[in-house]
Design a protein around this motif. Structure first.
Motif, PDB file in Angstrom:
ATOM      1  N   HIS A 192       0.836  -1.194   0.000  1.00 62.38           N
ATOM      2  CA  HIS A 192       0.000   0.000   0.000  1.00 62.38           C
ATOM      3  C   HIS A 192       0.877   1.252   0.000  1.00 62.38           C
ATOM      4  N   GLY A 193       0.394   2.296  -0.652  1.00 61.25           N
ATOM      5  CA  GLY A 193       1.095   3.564  -0.651  1.00 61.25           C
ATOM      6  C   GLY A 193       0.836   4.347   0.615  1.00 61.25           C
ATOM      7  N   GLY A 194       1.887   4.880   1.213  1.00 65.40           N
ATOM      8  CA  GLY A 194       1.732   5.663   2.436  1.00 65.40           C
ATOM      9  C   GLY A 194       0.971   6.948   2.221  1.00 65.40           C
ATOM     10  N   ARG A 195       0.900   7.418   0.974  1.00 61.65           N
ATOM     11  CA  ARG A 195       0.166   8.644   0.654  1.00 61.65           C
ATOM     12  C   ARG A 195      -0.991   8.376  -0.312  1.00 61.65           C
ATOM     13  N   ASP A 196      -1.572   7.207  -0.189  1.00 57.20           N
ATOM     14  CA  ASP A 196      -2.694   6.833  -1.051  1.00 57.20           C
ATOM     15  C   ASP A 196      -3.933   7.623  -0.636  1.00 57.20           C
ATOM     16  N   THR A 197      -4.436   8.464  -1.543  1.00 59.66           N
ATOM     17  CA  THR A 197      -5.626   9.265  -1.255  1.00 59.66           C
ATOM     18  C   THR A 197      -6.890   8.679  -1.876  1.00 59.66           C
ATOM     19  N   ILE A 198      -6.763   7.581  -2.590  1.00 58.63           N
ATOM     20  CA  ILE A 198      -7.926   6.921  -3.189  1.00 58.63           C
ATOM     21  C   ILE A 198      -8.433   5.799  -2.294  1.00 58.63           C
ATOM     22  N   ILE A 199      -7.508   4.966  -1.812  1.00 59.91           N
ATOM     23  CA  ILE A 199      -7.850   3.939  -0.840  1.00 59.91           C
ATOM     24  C   ILE A 199      -6.928   4.119   0.360  1.00 59.91           C
TER      25      ILE A 199
END
Length: 311
Positions: A192-199
Motif C-alpha cells: 500500500h502507498g503511504g500517501r494513497d488518497t484513493i484507498i
C-alpha cells in the motif's frame, strides 16, 4: 500480447479472460492470476507490472480476468456487490471457472496457484482468497481492501476513505464463513502507498488484522526488515513459516509499485503504475517461491509494536 480465453464455463459474472503462457512452459508449472484496477485493462496492467516478462524468466503461466464496462462504468471488479462477493456467485465464480480451465489446459500444479490485484482488483483478490482459499497457495493485495468491508456502493466509498467498517473480530469471522469450510489458508502479501488518497492505508491495516486472525498470528510482527530501502513487516506462524508480509511504500500514492530500470527492471511507468524503486511484481514472486533470487538488499530490524490507526 495476451491471448483470449473462451468457453471456460457459465461465466455468471460476464467477465473476459486472457492468458499468457511462456514458450516451453513445463507440466506442473505454477499459475498467477492477475486482476487489474479501475480504468485499466488486462493488457495495460500486464505492461505496467511486467508480469509477462517475469513469466518468461521463471516459467510461470498467467491468467488475466478482465472486467467489461457494461458491468462497471469504471471498469473495476464489483468486489462490494453481494452477488459478486460470495462463493459460487457472479464474478468470483467466473474467475474460479477460468482458473479451472487454465489448470486443465496447461497441466498446472494445483498446489501452486496464486492471485494478485490492484485497487478494485486488490479488493477482488481479497474476495477470491476468502471465498476459494483452497484454490490459492498465496495472494498479494495491492492498494486494496479487506473482504466484506462493504456491501453497498456507498459503504465502499466510505471504506475506501478509511471510515467505518466491521470490527477486527468480525473481519476474521467474515473470512472464516466465506468458504463453507473448504479448508486451507493462503499466505498473504499486502502492499500500500503511504500517501494513497484513493484507498486509505488503514485498509492495509485491516487486511492484516483480518488475516492475523485466520493464521493465528495476532500481535506485532515477528520481524521487520528493510528491502530495497522499504520496510517489510513479517508475521510467522508457530512453525516459523512466513504467512503474512506487508510493505507500506512511504510517499507513494495509489498504484502498483514498480522498478523498471536496471538489470532487474520490470514493467513501465503509467497510470497507477508508479516508479518508486521497488518491484512489487518481483518481490511478490520471490515471496511465493517462483524465483530463486534473493532480495538485493535486506536489513533486519527489531520488531515494532503494531498499533491500530485511529484514522
Amino acid at each position: 500480447m495476451l491471448d483470449a480465453l473462451t468457453g471456460f464455463g457459465s461465466d455468471p459474472g460476464s467477465l473476459r479472460a486472457n492468458t499468457y503462457i511462456p514458450e516451453g512452459f513445463p507440466d506442473n508449472g505454477p499459475l498467477v492470476v492477475v486482476l487489474h484496477g479501475c480504468g485499466q485493462s488486462a493488457e495495460s496492467y500486464n505492461n505496467g507490472s511486467g508480469w509477462s516478462t517475469l513469466a518468461e524468466e521463471c516459467g510461470v503461466a498467467l491468467l488475466f480476468p478482465e472486467q467489461r464496462r457494461i458491468n462497471n462504468l469504471l471498469g473495476g471488479f464489483n468486489w462490494f456487490e453481494p452477488g459478486d462477493s460470495h462463493r459460487g456467485l457472479g464474478e468470483p465464480l467466473s474467475i474460479r471457472q477460468m482458473i479451472r480451465q487454465v489448470v486443465d489446459d496447461y497441466a498446472i500444479d494445483p498446489t501452486r496457484v496464486f492471485i494478485t490485484g490492484l485497487s478494485a482488483g486488490g479488493a477482488m483478490t481479497s474476495v477470491m482468497l476468502a471465498t476459494y482459499p483452497e484454490v490459492f497457495a498465496g495472494g498479494a493485495i495491492i492498494g486494496g481492501l479487506p473482504y466484506r468491508t462493504a456491501d453497498t456502493l456507498m459503504q465502499a466509498i466510505f471504506r475506501m476513505k478509511g471510515y467505518g467498517g466491521p470490527s477486527d473480530r468480525r473481519l476474521g469471522a467474515l473470512v472464516r464463513g466465506a468458504s463453507m469450510g473448504a479448508g486451507g489458508w493462503p499466505t498473504i502479501s499486502v502492499w500500500h502507498g503511504g500517501r494513497d488518497t484513493i484507498i486509505h492505508r488503514s485498509n492495509a491495516e485491516s487486511i492484516i488484522w483480518q488475516w492475523q486472525r485466520i493464521h493465528k498470528v495476532k500481535g506485532p510482527p515477528t520481524r521487520v526488515e528493510q528491502v530495497d530501502g522499504f520496510p517489510r513487516r513479517v508475521w510467522c506462524n508457530a512453525g516459523k513459516r512466513v504467512v503474512i508480509e506487508e510493505y507500506i511504500i512511504r510517499r507513494m500514492g495509489h498504484g502498483t509499485p514498480i522498478s523498471s530500470r536496471g538489470d532487474d527492471g520490470l514493467g513501465e511507468e503509467g497510470k497507477y503504475m508508479l516508479e518508486v524503486g521497488i518491484s512489487s511484481t518481483r518481490h511478490i514472486a520471490r515471496f511465493w517461491g517462483l524465483t530463486p533470487e534473493t532480495p538485493r538488499s535486506v536489513r533486519r530490524e527489531r520488531p515494532t509494536v503494531f498499533y491500530k490507526s485511529t484514522a
